[in-house]
Design a protein around this motif. Structure first.
Motif, short mmCIF file in Angstrom:
data_model
loop_
_atom_site.label_atom_id
_atom_site.label_comp_id
_atom_site.label_asym_id
_atom_site.label_seq_id
_atom_site.Cartn_x
_atom_site.Cartn_y
_atom_site.Cartn_z
N ASP A 144 -48.68 -2.01 134.08
CA ASP A 144 -48.90 -3.05 134.06
C ASP A 144 -49.32 -3.87 134.24
OD1 ASP A 144 -47.14 -5.70 133.44
OD2 ASP A 144 -47.09 -5.28 135.40
N TYR A 145 -49.99 -3.53 135.48
CA TYR A 145 -51.37 -3.73 136.31
C TYR A 145 -52.71 -3.22 135.61
CZ TYR A 145 -48.93 -5.92 140.00
OH TYR A 145 -48.03 -6.88 141.08
N GLY A 146 -53.25 -2.46 134.52
CA GLY A 146 -53.59 -1.97 134.13
C GLY A 146 -54.77 -1.21 135.03
N ARG A 147 -54.13 -0.76 136.14
CA ARG A 147 -54.76 -0.16 137.54
C ARG A 147 -53.47 0.24 138.08
NH1 ARG A 147 -53.63 -3.97 140.94
NH2 ARG A 147 -54.07 -5.93 140.97
N PRO A 148 -54.03 1.11 139.19
CA PRO A 148 -53.05 1.20 139.97
C PRO A 148 -53.02 0.15 141.42
CG PRO A 148 -54.48 2.95 140.21
CD PRO A 148 -55.30 2.31 139.38
N PRO A 149 -51.47 -0.02 141.63
CA PRO A 149 -51.40 -1.20 142.51
C PRO A 149 -52.38 -0.98 143.82
CG PRO A 149 -49.21 -0.30 142.24
CD PRO A 149 -50.57 0.62 141.32
N TYR A 150 -53.27 -0.59 143.87
CA TYR A 150 -54.14 -0.16 145.01
C TYR A 150 -53.45 -1.28 146.38
CZ TYR A 150 -57.47 -4.04 143.60
OH TYR A 150 -58.17 -4.98 143.40
N LEU A 151 -53.28 -2.74 146.42
CA LEU A 151 -53.11 -3.26 147.16
C LEU A 151 -51.93 -3.14 148.41
CD1 LEU A 151 -54.08 -6.87 146.35
CD2 LEU A 151 -55.26 -5.59 147.92
N ALA A 152 -51.56 -2.66 146.92
CA ALA A 152 -49.24 -2.21 147.92
C ALA A 152 -50.30 -0.74 148.33
CB ALA A 152 -48.89 -1.86 146.95
N LEU A 153 -50.24 -0.05 148.05
CA LEU A 153 -50.36 1.10 147.92
C LEU A 153 -51.43 1.51 149.48
CD1 LEU A 153 -51.82 3.27 145.41
CD2 LEU A 153 -49.29 3.48 146.17
N VAL A 154 -51.97 0.60 149.61
CA VAL A 154 -53.21 0.50 150.67
C VAL A 154 -52.21 -0.13 152.12
CG1 VAL A 154 -54.80 -0.88 152.04
CG2 VAL A 154 -55.79 0.52 150.25
N LEU A 155 -51.37 -1.21 152.11
CA LEU A 155 -50.66 -1.65 152.79
C LEU A 155 -49.09 -0.65 153.09
CD1 LEU A 155 -49.92 -5.31 151.33
CD2 LEU A 155 -51.20 -4.38 153.20
N ALA A 156 -48.69 0.10 152.33
CA ALA A 156 -47.97 1.24 152.53
C ALA A 156 -48.45 2.01 153.39
CB ALA A 156 -47.03 1.55 151.51
N PHE A 157 -49.82 2.51 152.76
CA PHE A 157 -50.34 3.85 153.86
C PHE A 157 -50.52 3.45 155.36
CE2 PHE A 157 -49.94 5.99 149.47
CZ PHE A 157 -49.02 7.39 150.41
N SER A 158 -51.70 2.16 155.09
CA SER A 158 -51.95 2.31 156.33
C SER A 158 -50.84 1.65 157.55
CB SER A 158 -53.11 0.90 156.10
OG SER A 158 -52.32 -0.36 155.80
N PHE A 159 -50.04 1.08 156.99
CA PHE A 159 -48.69 1.03 157.70
C PHE A 159 -47.50 1.82 158.53
CE2 PHE A 159 -44.88 -1.78 159.51
CZ PHE A 159 -45.77 -2.29 160.70
N ALA A 160 -47.85 2.59 157.51
CA ALA A 160 -46.54 4.16 157.42
C ALA A 160 -48.02 5.07 158.68
CB ALA A 160 -46.87 4.42 156.51
N GLY A 161 -49.02 5.41 158.26
CA GLY A 161 -49.87 5.55 159.62
C GLY A 161 -50.00 5.24 160.73
#
Length: 308
Positions: A144-161
């Motif tokens: 849908d975005y034409g790219r990975p939802p990298y903002l969402a992924l960075v937020l999720a992985f940084s907060f989980a870490g």
């Protein structure tokens, strides 16, 4: 007021503040994301220092300094939360509130993923199913975005870490936030000094209200974390897990209803898959928690003595 009800109030207070945080961040423009981040760090140190002074609890620093490994972990936590805060501020002020909400929706699934690969945890079939549906959601949203939802992924992985490091550190909320912000304060002050020298700082140059809002960023950061700590001390983990969805639901509402960000059918389908994964994940977690409590009760129930 009993402690459970107080826990609910603390938890809802924390997630309501986090849920409406995009509105606050939008008010901080025309300050750029890095300037906002720097003020958030500096004023967090000031606010939490005042809280700790009021609690007469500054002495914990002496014990922490004698633990080099703990100090290294604090540095790692500080770096992760700086990435998380900076990414979130950038996402909100570049009109991508919906994508930032997605990051906090998928955060529980990322925590499970970290448990598998870093902690070698074994997953139940329902957890594997939730991860599979979550992965499919990322694929749909990438199309849908034409790219990975990298903002969402960075937020999720940084907060989980960040959560993983914090769990191992086991510092109370106020003390932890103070030390993490203090680690980041020197580069934040250096950046603000550089902006001021070049005449690019907005602090004190837009309006009195804007300056006050930048100063209040410290309180706006610390208060929900303190509320969350109060809830965590009073509520079962399963209850707290259910409350965590209040924040991203409100953030999504801000993106769609307040800022009118687009939500085309394909994007909605991707979010629907994320919600399905969370339903599977949460249902399994609640079922497992009930079984654990039932097993604990049966283990502590005295066995009647035999009668002859």
């Amino acid at each position: 007021m009993n402690q459970t009800r107080l826990g609910y109030l603390y938890g809802l207070g924390a997630y309501l503040i986090w849920g409406f945080f995009p509105i606050y961040l939008k008010l901080l423009r025309p300050a750029g994301p890095v300037e906002i981040l720097a003020h958030r760090i500096v004023w967090s140190v000031v606010f939490v220092a005042l809280v700790l002074a009021a609690m007469r609890n500054i002495g914990f620093l002496r014990a922490l300094v004698r633990r080099p490994r703990a100090l290294a972990a604090v540095g790692a936590a500080a770096a992760l939360i700086a990435v998380n805060w900076g990414t979130y501020i950038y996402g909100v002020n570049s009109d991508r509130v919906i994508e930032t909400a997605l990051g906090y929706f998928i955060n529980p699934l990322v925590i499970v993923l970290i448990g598998v690969f870093l902690l070698r945890e074994r997953l139940r079939p329902a957890q594997w199913a939730a991860l599979g549906v979550g992965g499919l959601a990322v694929v749909v949203l990438t199309v849908d975005y034409g790219r990975p939802p990298y903002l969402a992924l960075v937020l999720a992985f940084s907060f989980a870490g960040y959560g993983l490091v914090k769990k191992r550190l086991a510092l109370p909320a106020a003390e932890g936030l103070f030390v993490e912000s203090a680690v980041l304060a020197l580069p934040a002050l250096a950046y603000l000094g550089w902006l001021t020298r070049d005449g690019a700082a907005t602090f004190g140059h837009v309006s009195a209200g804007h300056t006050a809002l930048l100063v209040l960023a410290g309180a706006a950061t610390a208060i929900p974390l303190l509320f969350f700590a109060g809830a965590a001390n009073r509520l079962p983990l399963s209850t707290l897990g259910m409350l965590q969805y209040v924040g991203p639901i409100l953030q999504l509402g801000c993106g769609v209803l307040v800022y009118h960000e687009p939500m085309p059918p394909a994007r909605l389908a991707g979010f629907a898959l994320v919600w399905l994964a969370l339903v599977v994940f949460t249902t399994d977690a609640l079922r497992t928690a009930r079984r654990t409590r039932a097993a604990a009760r049966s283990a502590t129930t005295p066995v009647p003595a035999p009668t002859h």
